[in-house]
Design an enzyme around this catalytic site. Structure first.
Site, PDB file in Angstrom:
ATOM      1  N   TYR A  57       0.835  -1.203   0.000  1.00 39.03           N
ATOM      2  CA  TYR A  57       0.000   0.000   0.000  1.00 39.03           C
ATOM      3  C   TYR A  57       0.868   1.250   0.000  1.00 39.03           C
ATOM      4  CZ  TYR A  57      -4.133  -2.890   1.066  1.00 39.03           C
ATOM      5  OH  TYR A  57      -5.148  -3.815   1.029  1.00 39.03           O
ATOM      6  N   LEU A 228     -17.857  -0.565   1.266  1.00 43.63           N
ATOM      7  CA  LEU A 228     -18.722   0.591   1.016  1.00 43.63           C
ATOM      8  C   LEU A 228     -18.773   0.987  -0.457  1.00 43.63           C
ATOM      9  CD1 LEU A 228     -17.836   2.881   4.082  1.00 43.63           C
ATOM     10  CD2 LEU A 228     -19.876   1.458   3.752  1.00 43.63           C
ATOM     11  N   ALA A 229     -18.081   0.223  -1.307  1.00 40.89           N
ATOM     12  CA  ALA A 229     -18.125   0.454  -2.761  1.00 40.89           C
ATOM     13  C   ALA A 229     -17.822   1.909  -3.116  1.00 40.89           C
ATOM     14  CB  ALA A 229     -19.474   0.034  -3.339  1.00 40.89           C
ATOM     15  N   GLY A 231     -18.630   4.657  -1.948  1.00 37.80           N
ATOM     16  CA  GLY A 231     -19.720   5.632  -1.876  1.00 37.80           C
ATOM     17  C   GLY A 231     -20.749   5.556  -2.981  1.00 37.80           C
TER      18      GLY A 231
END
Length: 313
Positions: A57, A228-229, A231
């Site tokens: 990351y 949460l895709a 938003g």
């Protein structure tokens, strides 16, 4: 019985992929550290104490800025559960991105993650992606060594099927306790697979059959990345977004909590991983920690059918 040091006891996890600045090899900045500190504080205020990392990351900067926050905050390490992943190698020069779960590579990546996170032990290590060239016995040797040295407390996998987990577990004395998969009301192949049996659509569903059942039967906690895709499912100008916001008002909660409840309501046992860096949106997830999923059987199906856009078979 699971305890708070057992990752399976956590109802929600915070995904740290958004911390650490840009996706490049430039050094992180003081502003990046402050940004991470703000997100961590918001997660803790929402009752989230499990933090999910990966060595790749932001080219390692996500772990590094988190380590900076740990170093400057006495007692914080004892309050949190640290989970990281290894096994993906990013492109470098002419070398393409690839997967590497050779035992020696796992040991090296863990050593690097421990240094960046400024801790002497990882609570959880996940193998990030299957490596077709990896020997399960070689992987098992590395994981057993890390456990025996007290460097890693628990182990799991990410993006793996039930048979892949079983194949690895056959060589391991320590249990695999997590499988992290992309799961959300938008990414529904994991739940669709269970009802598309004996329909033409079954062949188009790419989810590995039996994975949920294998995990449930073996005490493996499912973690849902992308929960949460980003938003997309909380926009009230879409049919599913309208239903999500309507249910949120009805339940006196937030749209984010409704989406997380939809995952948590499933009997497989799912820990959503939320990755937003906006403090107000992290706070909007608090009811997924503090309250049990308050969706009825019918409301859960309403959300599923709205997201599908077509009736169930």
């Amino acid at each position: 019985m699971a305890t708070q040091t057992d990752i399976r006891a956590h109802k929600l996890a915070y995904g740290c992929m958004g911390l650490g600045g840009d996706w490049d090899t430039r050094p992180y900045t003081p502003q990046d550290i402050q940004h991470a500190e703000t997100a961590i504080e918001a997660a803790l205020a929402a009752g989230i104490t499990a933090f999910d990392h990966a060595d790749i990351y932001r080219y390692g900067k996500s772990e590094a800025v988190f380590g900076e926050v740990l170093a400057r905050t006495p007692g914080l390490r004892e309050r949190v559960v640290l989970q990281t992943k290894c096994g993906i190698r990013l492109p470098e020069g002419d070398r393409p991105g690839h997967y590497d779960l050779r035992g020696a590579s796992i040991l090296r990546r863990v050593e690097e993650s421990l240094a960046r996170l400024r801790t002497d032990v990882l609570d959880v290590l996940l193998l990030h992606r299957p490596d077709p060239l990896a020997d399960p016995r070689d992987i098992a040797g590395a994981l057993s060594s890390l456990h025996a040295q007290g460097l890693v407390r628990q182990f799991g996998v990410s993006n793996m099927s039930g048979p892949q987990i079983a194949s690895l577990q056959a060589h391991l004395d320590v249990p695999l306790v997590v499988d992290q998969l992309e799961m959300s009301l938008e990414r529904r192949d994991w739940v669709e697979a269970g009802v598309l049996v004996n329909t033409p659509a079954a062949a188009r569903n790419g989810f590995a059959p039996g994975t949920l059942e294998h995990c449930a039967a073996n005490g493996i906690r499912l973690q849902a990345w992308g929960a949460l895709a980003q938003g997309r499912l909380t926009r009230p100008d879409t049919p599913v977004g309208h239903l999500v916001t309507t249910l949120a008002r009805r339940k006196d909660t937030t749209p984010e909590a409704v989406l997380l409840w939809w995952l948590q309501r499933h009997p497989a046992g799912i820990t959503p991983v939320v990755g937003t860096t906006r403090p107000e949106r992290i706070g909007a997830c608090a009811d997924a920690v503090r309250r049990e999923p308050e969706l009825t059987h019918e409301e859960w199906y309403e959300l599923w059918v709205a997201a599908r856009g077509t009736p169930l078979p």
